[in-house]
Design an enzyme around this catalytic site. Structure first.
Site, PDB file in Angstrom:
ATOM      1  N   TYR A 114       0.817  -1.210   0.000  1.00  0.00           N
ATOM      2  CA  TYR A 114       0.000   0.000   0.000  1.00  0.00           C
ATOM      3  C   TYR A 114       0.854   1.264   0.000  1.00  0.00           C
ATOM      4  O   TYR A 114       0.430   2.303  -0.502  1.00  0.00           O
ATOM      5  CB  TYR A 114      -0.947  -0.005   1.199  1.00  0.00           C
ATOM      6  CG  TYR A 114      -2.151  -0.892   0.995  1.00  0.00           C
ATOM      7  CD1 TYR A 114      -3.286  -0.418   0.355  1.00  0.00           C
ATOM      8  CD2 TYR A 114      -2.137  -2.218   1.416  1.00  0.00           C
ATOM      9  CE1 TYR A 114      -4.396  -1.224   0.165  1.00  0.00           C
ATOM     10  CE2 TYR A 114      -3.234  -3.038   1.224  1.00  0.00           C
ATOM     11  CZ  TYR A 114      -4.356  -2.541   0.590  1.00  0.00           C
ATOM     12  OH  TYR A 114      -5.442  -3.352   0.385  1.00  0.00           O
TER      13      TYR A 114
ATOM     14  N   PRO B 184     -21.155 -19.566  -8.636  1.00  0.00           N
ATOM     15  CA  PRO B 184     -21.385 -19.482  -7.192  1.00  0.00           C
ATOM     16  C   PRO B 184     -22.785 -19.951  -6.802  1.00  0.00           C
ATOM     17  O   PRO B 184     -22.995 -20.437  -5.691  1.00  0.00           O
ATOM     18  CB  PRO B 184     -21.179 -18.000  -6.885  1.00  0.00           C
ATOM     19  CG  PRO B 184     -21.415 -17.300  -8.169  1.00  0.00           C
ATOM     20  CD  PRO B 184     -20.930 -18.239  -9.230  1.00  0.00           C
TER      21      PRO B 184
ATOM     22  N   GLY C  48     -13.741 -10.137 -12.434  1.00  0.00           N
ATOM     23  CA  GLY C  48     -12.864  -9.110 -13.004  1.00  0.00           C
ATOM     24  C   GLY C  48     -13.022  -7.813 -12.243  1.00  0.00           C
ATOM     25  O   GLY C  48     -13.617  -7.755 -11.166  1.00  0.00           O
TER      26      GLY C  48
ATOM     27  N   TYR D  54     -14.728 -17.870  -3.815  1.00  0.00           N
ATOM     28  CA  TYR D  54     -13.901 -18.185  -4.970  1.00  0.00           C
ATOM     29  C   TYR D  54     -12.462 -18.436  -4.535  1.00  0.00           C
ATOM     30  O   TYR D  54     -12.079 -18.159  -3.392  1.00  0.00           O
ATOM     31  CB  TYR D  54     -13.931 -17.044  -5.995  1.00  0.00           C
ATOM     32  CG  TYR D  54     -13.569 -15.684  -5.430  1.00  0.00           C
ATOM     33  CD1 TYR D  54     -12.251 -15.310  -5.213  1.00  0.00           C
ATOM     34  CD2 TYR D  54     -14.565 -14.764  -5.093  1.00  0.00           C
ATOM     35  CE1 TYR D  54     -11.916 -14.068  -4.691  1.00  0.00           C
ATOM     36  CE2 TYR D  54     -14.252 -13.515  -4.568  1.00  0.00           C
ATOM     37  CZ  TYR D  54     -12.927 -13.179  -4.365  1.00  0.00           C
ATOM     38  OH  TYR D  54     -12.614 -11.947  -3.845  1.00  0.00           O
TER      39      TYR D  54
ATOM     40  N   VAL E 277     -18.783  -9.584  -9.083  1.00  0.00           N
ATOM     41  CA  VAL E 277     -18.288  -9.214 -10.405  1.00  0.00           C
ATOM     42  C   VAL E 277     -17.047 -10.036 -10.700  1.00  0.00           C
ATOM     43  O   VAL E 277     -16.122 -10.075  -9.896  1.00  0.00           O
ATOM     44  CB  VAL E 277     -17.948  -7.709 -10.478  1.00  0.00           C
ATOM     45  CG1 VAL E 277     -17.326  -7.375 -11.822  1.00  0.00           C
ATOM     46  CG2 VAL E 277     -19.207  -6.878 -10.289  1.00  0.00           C
TER      47      VAL E 277
ATOM     48  N   GLY F 139     -21.708 -16.806 -14.652  1.00  0.00           N
ATOM     49  CA  GLY F 139     -22.123 -16.369 -13.322  1.00  0.00           C
ATOM     50  C   GLY F 139     -22.913 -17.417 -12.561  1.00  0.00           C
ATOM     51  O   GLY F 139     -23.211 -17.240 -11.373  1.00  0.00           O
TER      52      GLY F 139
ATOM     53  N   GLU G  61      -8.036  -7.073   5.473  1.00  0.00           N
ATOM     54  CA  GLU G  61      -7.252  -8.178   4.917  1.00  0.00           C
ATOM     55  C   GLU G  61      -6.522  -8.939   6.006  1.00  0.00           C
ATOM     56  O   GLU G  61      -6.428 -10.178   5.962  1.00  0.00           O
ATOM     57  CB  GLU G  61      -6.294  -7.638   3.850  1.00  0.00           C
ATOM     58  CG  GLU G  61      -7.028  -7.177   2.586  1.00  0.00           C
ATOM     59  CD  GLU G  61      -6.308  -6.095   1.817  1.00  0.00           C
ATOM     60  OE1 GLU G  61      -5.072  -5.967   1.941  1.00  0.00           O
ATOM     61  OE2 GLU G  61      -6.990  -5.345   1.089  1.00  0.00           O
TER      62      GLU G  61
END
Length: 414
Positions: free
Chosen positions: A98, A281, A407, A191, A405, A278, A140
């Site tokens: 970062y 999931p 990407g 994912y 989404v 899509g 995170e």
């Protein structure tokens, strides 16, 4: 929360900075990759860099975050931040990165806006960046802790156990641990990232939803081969490599599972809406529901080009049929009648999946949905935006509609 002095500066300069964010993010990426070309080859999706999608997504996220800070100072856009944090965790992003990003991003602001960036303006936008960055770093760190790993240590080798051609352009891969132990647990809808080494030596990473329920000794992902349609949409580097080379016995580098599109606890009604790839999931969610909550009310919507191109077509119908209070609504742009050829002439007989099949583009405006429905959307952005608009018109609240989404998340930039 922004400091009082920075809030007034950001509010005054947001129109000018916002209008230039596209050029700012483009310059930012160029400057950062000049210093660290390894990041483009080994961390960032270089296809999204080439077509500008990643720059657009970053600009949208920064603008949305800054706007939220000045318009709603007592709130934080955790839904947006959570989506980004999960994506970063699946890539193994660490907190030290970062500082590199902040230096080049704020440097791009100063270079493009010139004398307009006074010390006060620079300080205010530095504060915006670090409010966003520190929130992501904390999220995170929590995701890594929950996964039981040190920051960024998310990668391990998995072996392909099975490969199945699900449609002309789609294949599924069953993955198992090489030591024979059960795979790590995950939540339905999450994912994993897959990293492959391409012929030019670059290591590119893509995310793929886990397309079967947790609780097995294996994972399954489903990969659509992304074909080139024009100069702005190149052939999918990773998907093409997987379709050409991924066979049983091959080892893949795969991340731990992440993602915030997950089923809520409870027995409230659900809507699962997908288009194209899509569906993945949603398969995991349905598989899970059929095992642990078969009485939960579920409305399933899927749109595709044709039944032949509908990956996991029969599996979807069978999963819905295992639920006691579920309905399946399908839209195909072409050859909708082919759906019934999959099941014979009597799709409504006992033991046979029943579906409402229509030709054309999906239109959910006529569906009857309970007001307390929780909706999950996954598919191309125009599809999800259209479905979301219909659901809002149905009376569903924005907080009840969740999306994923594949990407860069361009929703905020549209």
């Amino acid at each position: 929360m922004l400091s009082t002095q920075s809030a007034s500066v950001v509010r005054a300069t947001l129109p000018a900075v916002g209008a230039s964010l596209g050029a700012i993010t483009e310059l930012f990426y160029r400057r950062m990759f000049e210093e660290r070309p390894d990041l483009l080859r080994g961390l960032f999706n270089r296809a999204n860099q080439a077509n500008g999608a990643q720059s657009e997504a970053l600009a949208g996220a920064v603008a949305a975050f800054a706007t939220a800070l000045v318009d709603h100072p007592d709130e934080r856009p955790d839904a947006m931040l959570g989506r980004i944090a999960n994506k970063h965790a699946s890539l193994g992003v660490t907190s030290d990165q970062y500082r590199l990003v902040g230096r080049h991003l704020l440097g791009a602001v100063e270079e493009l806006l010139g004398d307009a960036v006074t010390p006060a303006v620079a300080a205010a936008w530095d504060e915006v960046y670090w409010l966003m960055a520190n929130a992501l770093i904390a999220m995170e760190a929590r995701l890594y802790a929950e996964a039981g790993v040190e920051n960024g240590f998310v990668w391990h080798d998995m072996e392909i156990d099975e490969r199945t051609e699900e449609s002309p352009d789609t294949a599924s891969f069953v993955l198992r641990r090489r030591d024979g132990l059960p795979t790590e647990p995950f939540l339905p809808g999450q994912y994993v990232s897959v990293q492959v080494e391409l012929p030019d030596g670059a290591r590119q990473i893509r995310q793929y939803s886990l397309s079967a329920a947790p609780g097995h000794k294996t994972w399954r992902i489903t990969v659509k081969r992304e074909r080139s349609t024009d100069d702005l949409v190149p052939e999918g580097e990773v998907s093409s490599w997987l379709h050409a080379h991924a066979r049983p016995g091959r080892t893949l580098k795969v991340s731990l599972p992440f993602g915030d599109l997950v089923l809520p606890d409870g027995d409230g009604p659900l809507l699962l809406a997908s288009a194209g790839i899509g569906i993945t999931p949603m398969l995991s969610m349905l598989d899970h529901l059929a095992t642990v909550s078969p009485d939960r009310p579920v409305t399933v919507i899927h749109a595709d080009r044709s039944p032949a191109q509908h990956a996991h077509r029969l599996e979807l119908a069978e999963l819905v049929h295992r639920l006691r209070d579920a309905s399946l609504h399908l839209w195909y742009e072409d050859r909708a009648a082919e759906w019934y050829e999959s099941f014979g002439d009597a799709p409504g007989e006992p033991g046979t999946p029943t579906a409402h099949v229509r030709e054309g583009r999906a239109d959910v405006s006529g569906l009857l949905l309970p007001k307390d429905t929780t909706a999950f959307l996954c598919g191309p952005l125009p599809f999800m935006q259209a479905v979301r608009s219909d659901l809002l018109a149905h009376g569903l609240g924005p907080a009840a509609i969740h999306y994923e989404v594949f990407g860069p998340d361009l929703w905020l930039s549209k």
